[in-house]
Design an enzyme around this catalytic site. Structure first.
Site, PDB file in Angstrom:
ATOM      1  CE  LYS A   1       3.112  -4.137  76.812  1.00 11.65           C
ATOM      2  NZ  LYS A   1       2.821  -4.697  76.158  1.00 11.65           N
TER       3      LYS A   1
ATOM      4  CD  GLU B   1      14.364  -4.968  81.234  1.00 12.51           C
ATOM      5  OE1 GLU B   1      14.964  -4.648  81.382  1.00 12.51           O
ATOM      6  OE2 GLU B   1      13.567  -4.962  79.840  1.00 12.51           O
TER       7      GLU B   1
ATOM      8  CB  THR C   1       0.392 -15.884  80.772  1.00 13.08           C
ATOM      9  OG1 THR C   1      -1.205 -16.584  80.634  1.00 13.08           O
ATOM     10  CG2 THR C   1       1.300 -16.546  79.380  1.00 13.08           C
TER      11      THR C   1
HETATM   12  N1  HSE Z   1      -1.849  -7.274  75.068  1.00 11.23           N
HETATM   13  C1  HSE Z   1      -0.147  -7.009  75.089  1.00 11.23           C
HETATM   14  C2  HSE Z   1       0.243  -6.982  73.880  1.00 11.23           C
HETATM   15  C3  HSE Z   1       0.578  -8.058  75.724  1.00 11.23           C
HETATM   16  O1  HSE Z   1      -0.590  -7.485  73.091  1.00 11.23           O
HETATM   17  O2  HSE Z   1       1.481  -7.324  73.610  1.00 11.23           O
HETATM   18  C4  HSE Z   1       0.681  -8.033  77.171  1.00 11.23           C
HETATM   19  O3  HSE Z   1       1.091  -6.774  77.422  1.00 11.23           O
END
Ligand code: HSE
Length: 429
Positions: A206, A130, A13
């Site tokens: 994250k 980023e 992707t």
């Molecule tokens: N699976 C993640 C989300 C996207 O749903 O935000 C990639 O980190």
């Protein structure tokens, strides 16, 4: 005009989106930025099972990482394979070879930050990330290049689109978690194995990156409190609606002096809060700086072109910083983590729903248990059906300590008049 050669590790992707942007928008980028970008190699696992072979000329593809890393013409290696191995090894080898690395891989980054930083510094290679947080939202650059004047005191965001889609369905359509997850899977928003998203791991990776950048201190995943959305029920959403709250999976980092707390969990926020209106698969991140006050960024947190937009932005940034100051976007020194105190016993408002016996003394016993552990109650509401034998009571606390609430609940669970602690959801005002 200087030419930069890029190698893509992975052509799924994100990788195919990066190739598309460079192919379709390369001339505009050259014109505006004064650099020329070209993709020289694309690393794939094997030719037989590669679904995107038709998207680029055959001669660009290779199945040999060694061929990529030993090619002296390649300046920038873009890792968009996902997962831990072989991504970790490839990133280290590319940095060891002095090649700048751009990655969209939050898991490998959050789990290997110190090793990557060491390798990058040893050879002077750049390392840019980023695309690891918030997909196309320019959050890392905002923190590092636009909010440098600030001490960031809070970062709070919806940084997982899959769970935000599920929670939006549960809020707006009264769906159960299971049904909303099935819809998300059918639409391609959730993986066949949804654990990383629904149990909060993706948001935790994250938040590790986001809070490390925001607070200039390494926040490994091990210090982050994590709770997913799988236990949320229709009753939780009914309770939230009655209290004028929305339930969101929030990633929260707060810093006060040298004290930092980092946590990911379902959170009730007032339905007037800007994050409450972030619906579906969208992400948003709310930052508070001591000078600028509140800033919110909103956009698509995943997907081919939004994530590739962030990757190509990093590639361009890396090209502009190839001579000096390579660490402008990667400034966390180990020594800066020295003074930090990690707060595990954080304070919050709690929304607690109990199923109890409807008889004299019930409320007094429960209130007593809260008082025993220093938990002050703000309001008590008897909601839902009441059959004369049992009822449901929802308590909203004042700011209370996590440990205090947990101890109080242990005591409450043992009371004869309490059938069940049905739900505990933290609240951010
Ligand atoms: N699976 C993640 C989300 C996207 O749903 O935000 C990639 O980190």
């Amino acid at each position: 005009m200087k030419e930069y050669q890029v190698a893509l590790l992975g052509f799924g992707t994100v990788g195919s989106g990066v190739y598309r942007i460079i192919s379709e928008n390369g001339a505009q980028i050259s014109h505006r930025e004064g650099i020329s970008l070209s993709v020289r190699k694309i690393l794939i696992k094997d030719f037989e099972h590669e679904p995107n072979l038709a998207l680029a000329p055959r001669e660009l593809f290779s199945t040999s990482f060694d061929e990529v890393v030993s090619d002296p013409s390649i300046d920038i290696v873009v890792e968009c394979m996902g997962g831990i191995e072989p991504a970790r090894t490839f990133i280290i080898k590319a940095l060891d070879a002095g090649k700048t690395v751009v990655t969209s891989n939050k898991e490998v980054m959050s789990k290997n930050w110190p090793a990557f930083e060491k390798a990058a510094k040893a050879t002077g290679a750049g390392l840019y990330l980023e695309a690891t947080v918030g997909g196309g939202i320019p959050i890392i650059r905002t923190i590092l290049d636009s909010m440098q004047a600030n001490n960031i005191t809070r970062v709070m965001g919806i940084i997982n689109g899959t769970t935000n889609y599920i929670l939006t369905q549960m809020t707006e359509n009264g769906q159960s978690f299971e049904d909303a997850l099935k819809d998300a899977q059918a639409l391609g928003y959730a993986e066949a194995n949804p654990t990383a998203d629904v149990e909060g791991f993706d948001a935790m990776y994250k938040l590790s990156i986001l809070s490390s950048m925001s607070f200039h201190a390494h926040m490994p995943i091990e210090v982050i409190y994590r709770e997913g959305i799988t236990k949320l029920t229709k009753s939780d959403f009914e309770t939230a609606q009655l209290l004028n709250y929305r339930i969101k999976l929030l990633a929260i980092g707060k810093k006060e002096g040298n004290r930092i707390e980092v946590r990911v969990h379902p959170t009730m926020i007032p339905d007037t809060h800007p994050l409450a209106s972030v619906r579906g698969v969208f992400n948003a991140i709310f930052l508070t700086g001591h000078a600028v006050d509140d800033v919110m960024l909103y956009g698509r947190g995943a997907g081919c072109m939004p994530t590739a937009s962030a990757v190509v932005s990093d590639i361009i940034y890396a090209c502009h910083h190839d001579k000096a100051h390579k660490y402008m976007t990667f400034v966390n020194e180990e020594s800066m983590s020295g003074d930090i105190e990690l707060v595990k016993d954080f304070s919050c408002i709690y929304c607690i729903r109990l199923h109890v016996a409807d008889k004299p003394g019930t409320m007094a016993a429960i209130a007593g248990a809260f008082a025993d552990h220093g938990v002050s109650l703000k309001s008590v509401i008897q909601l839902g059906e009441n059959d004369g034998v049992s009822s449901r009571i929802t308590f909203l606390t004042h700011m209370a300590s996590e440990f205090g609430v947990n101890e109080a609940l242990k005591q409450i669970e043992k009371l004869d008049c309490v059938n069940e602690v049905e739900s505990v959801i933290r609240v951010e005002e």
